[in-house]
Every structure is written in C-alpha cells, then in structure tokens.
Design a protein around this motif. Structure first.
Motif: not given
Length: 70
Positions: A18-40
């Motif tokens: 459960t902890r691993t899944v939550e950590d990976l989910s947080d990481m994926t969300a941060r990467q999505g935000q970073e990709i959106a910022a870099l795309t802009r």
C-alpha cells in the motif's frame, strides 16, 4: 507457522505494498505536473523562435547557416 502469524505476515506485506502504491501515485502526479510545465515552456520557446525567424526577414535561420570557414 500458525494462522495468526500468517495473517500478520500478510498484513505487513499489504502495508508495504500500500505504501509503495501511494509513493508511486505521488511520483506519477508530480511527473505529470512537470511534463505539463515543460510542455508549456516548450510551446513558448517555439513561438518565440518562430517570431524571431519571421522578424529576421528573408534570411536563413542562424541554425541553418553554414559556418564562415565552409
């Protein structure tokens, strides 16, 4: 191994998973935000370069020019 020990081992494993899944989910969300910022940023840079090429008149873009020693 008793049933209680097996249940406890499974609960521990589940907690780790459960902890691993939550950590990976947080990481994926941060990467999505970073990709959106870099795309802009990339879009803005491409617009700026296109404007600069248009403002340069009919000249060849600097990146496409041969060096003077050629």
């Amino acid at each position: 191994m008793t049933d209680a020990e097996r249940i406890e081992a499974m609960e521990i494993a589940l907690a780790h998973l459960t902890r691993t899944v939550e950590d990976l989910s947080d990481m994926t969300a941060r990467q999505g935000q970073e990709i959106a910022a870099l795309t802009r940023r990339l879009g803005l840079l491409m617009e700026r370069e296109a404007e600069r090429e248009l403002a340069g008149g009919g000249t060849i873009p600097l990146a496409d020019q041969k060096p003077p020693h050629w």
